[in-house]
Design a protein around this motif. Structure first.
Motif, PDB file in Angstrom:
ATOM      1  N   ILE A 191     126.506  35.397  38.422  1.00 56.62           N
ATOM      2  CA  ILE A 191     126.525  33.991  38.837  1.00 56.62           C
ATOM      3  C   ILE A 191     125.689  33.144  37.877  1.00 56.62           C
ATOM      4  CG2 ILE A 191     125.730  32.385  40.627  1.00 56.62           C
ATOM      5  CD1 ILE A 191     126.510  34.505  42.679  1.00 56.62           C
ATOM      6  N   ALA A 192     124.504  33.648  37.523  1.00 51.47           N
ATOM      7  CA  ALA A 192     123.625  32.913  36.603  1.00 51.47           C
ATOM      8  C   ALA A 192     124.272  32.756  35.234  1.00 51.47           C
ATOM      9  CB  ALA A 192     122.284  33.641  36.476  1.00 51.47           C
ATOM     10  N   ASP A 193     124.891  33.826  34.730  1.00 45.09           N
ATOM     11  CA  ASP A 193     125.538  33.766  33.413  1.00 45.09           C
ATOM     12  C   ASP A 193     126.774  32.864  33.452  1.00 45.09           C
ATOM     13  OD1 ASP A 193     123.683  35.392  32.211  1.00 45.09           O
ATOM     14  OD2 ASP A 193     124.828  37.234  32.506  1.00 45.09           O
ATOM     15  N   LYS A 203     140.211  34.474  28.515  1.00 41.02           N
ATOM     16  CA  LYS A 203     139.494  35.748  28.604  1.00 41.02           C
ATOM     17  C   LYS A 203     138.768  35.946  29.930  1.00 41.02           C
ATOM     18  CE  LYS A 203     140.022  37.928  24.620  1.00 41.02           C
ATOM     19  NZ  LYS A 203     140.552  39.323  24.590  1.00 41.02           N
ATOM     20  N   LEU A 204     138.573  34.888  30.681  1.00 42.64           N
ATOM     21  CA  LEU A 204     137.753  34.944  31.886  1.00 42.64           C
ATOM     22  C   LEU A 204     138.190  36.003  32.910  1.00 42.64           C
ATOM     23  CD1 LEU A 204     135.239  33.705  33.094  1.00 42.64           C
ATOM     24  CD2 LEU A 204     136.644  31.919  34.114  1.00 42.64           C
ATOM     25  N   PRO A 205     139.489  36.215  33.127  1.00 43.84           N
ATOM     26  CA  PRO A 205     139.864  37.245  34.110  1.00 43.84           C
ATOM     27  C   PRO A 205     139.523  38.667  33.669  1.00 43.84           C
ATOM     28  CG  PRO A 205     141.661  35.684  33.746  1.00 43.84           C
ATOM     29  CD  PRO A 205     140.666  35.456  32.657  1.00 43.84           C
ATOM     30  N   PRO A 232     131.215  37.097  32.635  1.00 43.32           N
ATOM     31  CA  PRO A 232     130.566  35.883  32.137  1.00 43.32           C
ATOM     32  C   PRO A 232     129.467  36.185  31.112  1.00 43.32           C
ATOM     33  CG  PRO A 232     130.859  35.742  34.508  1.00 43.32           C
ATOM     34  CD  PRO A 232     131.231  37.139  34.117  1.00 43.32           C
ATOM     35  N   SER A 233     128.793  37.325  31.259  1.00 44.74           N
ATOM     36  CA  SER A 233     127.734  37.705  30.311  1.00 44.74           C
ATOM     37  C   SER A 233     128.318  37.891  28.917  1.00 44.74           C
ATOM     38  CB  SER A 233     127.047  38.999  30.767  1.00 44.74           C
ATOM     39  OG  SER A 233     126.518  38.861  32.062  1.00 44.74           O
ATOM     40  N   THR A 234     129.456  38.582  28.827  1.00 48.72           N
ATOM     41  CA  THR A 234     130.114  38.806  27.534  1.00 48.72           C
ATOM     42  C   THR A 234     130.608  37.494  26.945  1.00 48.72           C
ATOM     43  OG1 THR A 234     130.813  41.026  28.200  1.00 48.72           O
ATOM     44  CG2 THR A 234     132.006  40.002  26.374  1.00 48.72           C
TER      45      THR A 234
END
Length: 360
Positions: A6-8, A30-32, A36-38
């Protein structure tokens, strides 16, 4: 709910707004599939690359958001070579080969998407010429090389128990003349020993430790339920076993968690901290756990020891008693190729064991 994710995601959503429209489109694509970190790391890599383009006069954009596709299309091979040279020799605190390889891979992923996947209104590729297709990115992370770097920098055999014991008792003796440090130590030693013990007896990643909630513990069956890296299904937690050795540390910490840290009932985090000036305990951060392990490791005589090396320590010890497939599952690796590092790490341990047996 994965707290770190969530933070990333929040940071990613904020920083992507300062990217060109086609990068925003790539991140959405790319999101799916990627965490989020990557994707946040991708954005940081693109920020650095676009900043370099502007600084070298290869883009006339006033800011990163206005870099154009046309400016990427006309890049020459000597420009890419120049950027790689910039990363390796001209940046403060030069990047390692692994970091440079990752940054170049990030660029190649973007250029591939723009030239092979994304389309304009006439069904033509957004990027007509892909200079990154000419760039060879050599594989850096070879298991044998990684193992060589880790040897001597992880805990082996009896050291696993000794390190937990040091956190519980030895560290206090070493700092007994420092009243402030001693106070903080006595406040947190059960919690800190529990964190180290769980990692050394299960192989959890630091992000998995941060995200643990009280409800994720099944002490009777020695199970933890964690959000595994690479699994984007927010409804599923993977069961991970921990050894019997962790039960004592876990019970000791749980006995003091609520009262000592003034933890409110609404706080579901397993590991909490009570920062100075705060009235209630709250979830520990990744950075706090990393700093905590480094603090104890330095006094213990293992200055290179980190949270991730605790995970390596467990994995090496676990692999000696199990096969590569069980080790892969326990650690949550995507493939056995990643787990192969422990076959090399245990070579010396196995040869030593053979020598000890021959002396009997």
């Amino acid at each position: 709910m994965n707290i770190q994710k969530i933070a990333d995601r929040k940071k990613m959503d904020e920083r992507v707004l300062n990217m060109p429209w086609f990068v925003q489109q790539f991140i959405d694509y790319k999101l799916p599939d990627l965490s989020p970190s990557t994707l946040l790391e991708y954005i940081r890599d693109y920020e650095q690359f676009f900043g370099w383009l502007r600084g070298e006069g290869l883009s006339a954009a006033e800011n990163n958001a206005t870099v154009t596709l046309q400016e990427l299309e006309v890049l020459r091979m000597d420009s890419i070579v120049g950027y790689r040279l910039h990363l390796t020799t001209r940046v403060d605190g030069n990047n390692s080969r692994v970091t440079v390889s990752r940054k170049m891979s990030s660029l190649r992923s973007l250029f591939h998407y723009l030239s092979q996947i994304a389309e304009d209104e006439d069904f033509y590729p957004l990027l007509k010429r892909n200079i990154m297709a000419k760039v060879e990115i050599k594989r850096i992370h070879k298991p044998k090389d990684t193992a060589a770097k880790l040897k001597g920098k992880i805990l082996e055999e009896d050291e696993l128990l000794e390190f937990i014991g040091y956190i519980l008792e030895g560290y206090g003796s070493d700092i007994e003349n420092n009243k402030q440090a001693l106070y903080n130590y006595e406040l947190n030693r059960e919690r800190d020993a529990c964190i180290a013990s769980l990692i050394l007896n299960s192989g959890l990643r630091v992000s998995e430790v941060v995200n643990l909630n009280i409800d994720d513990i099944d002490s009777a069956n020695k199970l933890l339920y964690v959000y595994r890296k690479g699994n984007n299904d927010e409804t599923f937690k993977t069961p991970v076993y921990f050894r019997e050795q962790s039960k004592d540390e876990l019970q000791a910490y749980l006995a003091i968690r609520s009262a000592r840290y003034r933890t409110p009932k609404r706080e579901k985090a397993l590991f909490v901290a009570l920062p100075n000036g705060h009235q209630e305990g709250k979830r520990m951060t990744k950075r706090a756990i990393q700093a905590m392990i480094i603090k104890y490791a330095s006094r213990f005589g293992k200055p290179y020891l980190t949270v991730h090396k605790l995970r390596h320590s467990f994995a090496t010890d676990y692999y000696l008693q199990n096969d590569i497939y069980k080790t892969k599952e326990q650690l949550g690796h995507a493939s056995t190729e990643t787990t192969e590092v422990y076959t090399h790490l245990t070579d010396k341990t196995m040869s030593d064991a053979i020598e000890r047996r021959s002396e009997v």
